[in-house]
Design a protein around this motif. Sequence first.
Motif, short mmCIF file in Angstrom:
data_model
loop_
_atom_site.label_atom_id
_atom_site.label_comp_id
_atom_site.label_asym_id
_atom_site.label_seq_id
_atom_site.Cartn_x
_atom_site.Cartn_y
_atom_site.Cartn_z
N ALA A 72 0.43 -0.94 -0.11
CA ALA A 72 0.19 0.15 -0.11
C ALA A 72 1.11 1.21 0.02
N GLU A 73 2.07 1.11 0.90
CA GLU A 73 2.36 2.65 1.04
C GLU A 73 3.41 2.95 -1.06
N VAL A 74 3.71 1.81 -1.30
CA VAL A 74 4.07 2.04 -2.56
C VAL A 74 3.46 2.30 -3.51
N GLN A 75 2.43 1.93 -3.17
CA GLN A 75 0.98 2.11 -4.57
C GLN A 75 0.88 3.70 -4.04
N ALA A 76 0.79 4.19 -2.74
CA ALA A 76 0.44 5.55 -2.86
C ALA A 76 1.17 6.24 -3.59
N ARG A 77 2.67 6.45 -2.95
CA ARG A 77 3.97 6.69 -3.26
C ARG A 77 4.20 6.96 -4.92
N LEU A 78 3.88 5.73 -5.38
CA LEU A 78 3.71 5.69 -7.21
C LEU A 78 2.63 6.57 -7.94
N GLU A 80 1.40 9.12 -5.79
CA GLU A 80 1.35 10.96 -6.10
C GLU A 80 2.30 11.54 -7.44
N GLU A 81 3.13 9.72 -7.55
CA GLU A 81 3.89 10.60 -8.59
C GLU A 81 3.44 10.98 -9.66
N GLU A 82 2.30 9.84 -9.91
CA GLU A 82 1.92 10.45 -11.61
C GLU A 82 1.45 11.68 -11.49
N LYS A 83 0.29 11.42 -10.15
CA LYS A 83 -0.51 12.95 -9.61
C LYS A 83 0.71 14.11 -10.92
N ALA A 84 2.26 14.16 -10.51
CA ALA A 84 2.88 15.24 -10.08
C ALA A 84 3.22 15.03 -11.73
N ARG A 85 3.32 14.17 -12.31
CA ARG A 85 3.78 13.92 -13.58
C ARG A 85 2.47 14.74 -14.45
N LEU A 105 -2.83 4.72 -14.97
CA LEU A 105 -1.72 4.29 -15.54
C LEU A 105 -1.97 3.62 -14.21
N ILE A 106 -2.03 4.09 -12.64
CA ILE A 106 -2.03 3.54 -11.50
C ILE A 106 -2.61 3.87 -10.64
N SER A 107 -3.15 2.91 -10.39
CA SER A 107 -4.61 2.04 -9.39
C SER A 107 -4.38 3.38 -8.06
N PRO A 108 -5.65 4.22 -7.58
CA PRO A 108 -5.32 4.75 -6.40
C PRO A 108 -6.03 4.68 -5.12
#
Length: 217
Positions: A72-78, A80-85, A105-108
């Motif tokens: 869950a931690e990595v999912q959340a990080r990915l 947020e990074e996709e949102k920034a892009r 591309l990344i399930s929230p």
Amino acid sequence: MSHLQVPIEECGEPLVDVRREGGLAYGPPPETPETEPDYCWVRRTVYEKLLAVQRSLPAGLALRLYEGLRSAEVQARLFEEEKARVILAHPHFTPRQVHLEASLLISPPRHFDGTPNIPPHSTGAAVDVEIVDANGGVIEFGMEAKDWVRVDAEFCETRYEDLFDEARSNRLMLCELMEAQGFANYAREWWHYSYGDRYWAWVKGEAKAIYGPVKRP
């Protein structure tokens, strides 16, 4: 009904570690070092189906696991990074539009309204896979799975129209072999397949998903 409304009846099937079970190739931890403890874990039936895909490949080729379980931690990080892009690419998007675009591309971990989501990679049902040659190199797909952050989102689609012939043929070969074993492909990502989760149930017309959130032993 969307796939998010599909009920889940967890069957309790255990996870297995591909590294210990053998029979499948796997790459280095993807995306971030924090994925290392989890990325080779999948549900046992998923593992057995991947072995069947491996047996169906032409001689000299191997199925390689890029990523299975994701914390869950990595999912959340990915996410947020996709949102920034997305914000960089679309500075005039509203927060809701940013969330929805990133979700392609990344399930929230949570929906925009704050309600919890169950990302496929958190169930042990979803796998990102590639095919490699006898030297361990990824065959021609137009890109490797790790390149998803560096290409346009549409280029990741399984049936992207402007691919050259070899890449198109290889994407379709992977899709046909995986679907023959009951997997469902996420059409926006040629490398992403699942068996037993909500998306799989929705695509296959099943009444329920059999795998819910799970953590590695």
